[in-house]
Scaffold this active site. Sequence first.
Site, PDB file in Angstrom:
ATOM      1  N   LYS A   2       0.868  -1.304  -0.068  1.00 16.64           N
ATOM      2  CA  LYS A   2      -0.107   0.043  -0.014  1.00 16.64           C
ATOM      3  C   LYS A   2       0.905   1.122  -0.057  1.00 16.64           C
ATOM      4  CE  LYS A   2      -3.607   2.404   2.466  1.00 16.64           C
ATOM      5  NZ  LYS A   2      -4.507   2.443   3.623  1.00 16.64           N
ATOM      6  N   LYS A  49      -2.123  -1.446  -3.907  1.00 21.56           N
ATOM      7  CA  LYS A  49      -3.115  -0.257  -3.815  1.00 21.56           C
ATOM      8  C   LYS A  49      -2.274   0.887  -3.856  1.00 21.56           C
ATOM      9  CE  LYS A  49      -6.055   1.703  -0.394  1.00 21.56           C
ATOM     10  NZ  LYS A  49      -6.425   1.918   0.840  1.00 21.56           N
TER      11      LYS A  49
HETATM   12  C1  PBG Z   1      -7.251   3.644   5.779  1.00 22.02           C
HETATM   13  C2  PBG Z   1      -7.767   3.260   4.233  1.00 22.02           C
HETATM   14  C3  PBG Z   1      -7.625   4.114   3.111  1.00 22.02           C
HETATM   15  C4  PBG Z   1      -8.154   3.596   2.067  1.00 22.02           C
HETATM   16  C5  PBG Z   1      -8.524   2.162   2.389  1.00 22.02           C
HETATM   17  N1  PBG Z   1      -8.290   2.245   3.636  1.00 22.02           N
HETATM   18  C6  PBG Z   1      -6.922   5.538   3.193  1.00 22.02           C
HETATM   19  C7  PBG Z   1      -5.904   5.873   3.688  1.00 22.02           C
HETATM   20  O1  PBG Z   1      -4.590   5.095   3.820  1.00 22.02           O
HETATM   21  O2  PBG Z   1      -5.436   6.971   4.023  1.00 22.02           O
HETATM   22  C8  PBG Z   1      -8.080   4.522   0.710  1.00 22.02           C
HETATM   23  C9  PBG Z   1      -9.067   3.792  -0.265  1.00 22.02           C
HETATM   24  C10 PBG Z   1      -9.644   4.683  -1.263  1.00 22.02           C
HETATM   25  O3  PBG Z   1      -8.937   5.683  -1.572  1.00 22.02           O
HETATM   26  O4  PBG Z   1     -10.491   4.525  -2.314  1.00 22.02           O
HETATM   27  N2  PBG Z   1      -6.544   2.838   6.369  1.00 22.02           N
END
Ligand code: PBG
Length: 331
Positions: A201, A255
Amino acid sequence: MTGTYPATRLRRTRTAQWSRALHRENHLSPSDLIWPLFVTEGSGVEEPIPTLPGVSRWSVDLIGKRAKEAAALGIPCVALFPNTQPDRRSEDGAEALNPDNLMCHAVRAIRDACGNDIGVLTDVALDPYTSHGQDGLIDAVGYVLNDATVDALVGQALNQAAAGADIIAPSDMMDGRVGAIRMALERQGHANVQIMSYAAKYASAFYGPFRDAVGSRGLLKGDKKTYQMDPANAEEALREVAMDLAEGADSVMVKPGLPYLDIVRAVKQRFEVPVFAYHVSGEYAMIEAAVAAGIGEREALVMETLLALKRAGCSGILTYHADFAARLLNA
Ligand code: PBG
């Protein structure tokens, strides 16, 4: 082996629709999709999210109906995200461990509405519950503490599993959390609850609308670069995936999606495990903005994007376009 022109004409098989269908290498189906849903307090509430046009937060009494729609469309799984009201947020995000929190209510509502006809994935990270919008516990200077956060995440995961979650998806990027959650699930009688790890991520600029949706954007000071990955790195993604698999992840996620197709491909080739991509909120919003500006057709933009993720090696895709895409695919 590729021959030479004119004996070989690669356009030959593209001549007719039937032939293009016959030679198509990758296919998209509703069963490839996971539909993220946002949950909010109240009853009978639908709150549109301005930066995520076409997506709403739903109150618990309406969420079962969304999940039923998904199941009817052939979407095998929904992913839940709560918009926790400000007075339930705190420095330590303790609401994440409350068996009566919004997330647990939503899981039970979907179970009541759909039985086992659909999978329920729950996100593990503290950001929807903290007053500072970070995914973990912070020290005096705002640094996100790893090991103390892992303890909290284990509690959060057990809380979700007890409520009936099928897939626990840690999105926090703490080191060691997959192993800790796996062992706790085994010990507490949840041996068949899966872990889909957000393994690679990235600290991405594409998460803005999601943070609006869960209500953490205005709270977040600074960024998440001390735990989420540097977009410049690919080797490190393979190390993240290797560790999460060794710790017991059943599947891994990359992601965001489209800007990281190389990572999806590399993970698939190296590990031969189920890989998912999250086509994130900013990616969704860019397509919607392009459609609104007359730059392209939604149908074509969405299908090409999702197919590209499949071609790169995804077993499935988390996307806010899941219901739209499934309707098209079923038509
Ligand atoms: C939080 C989380 C995020 C997303 C999924 N879980 C955002 C972040 O890390 O700030 C992002 C998903 C999206 O942008 O659609 N842990």
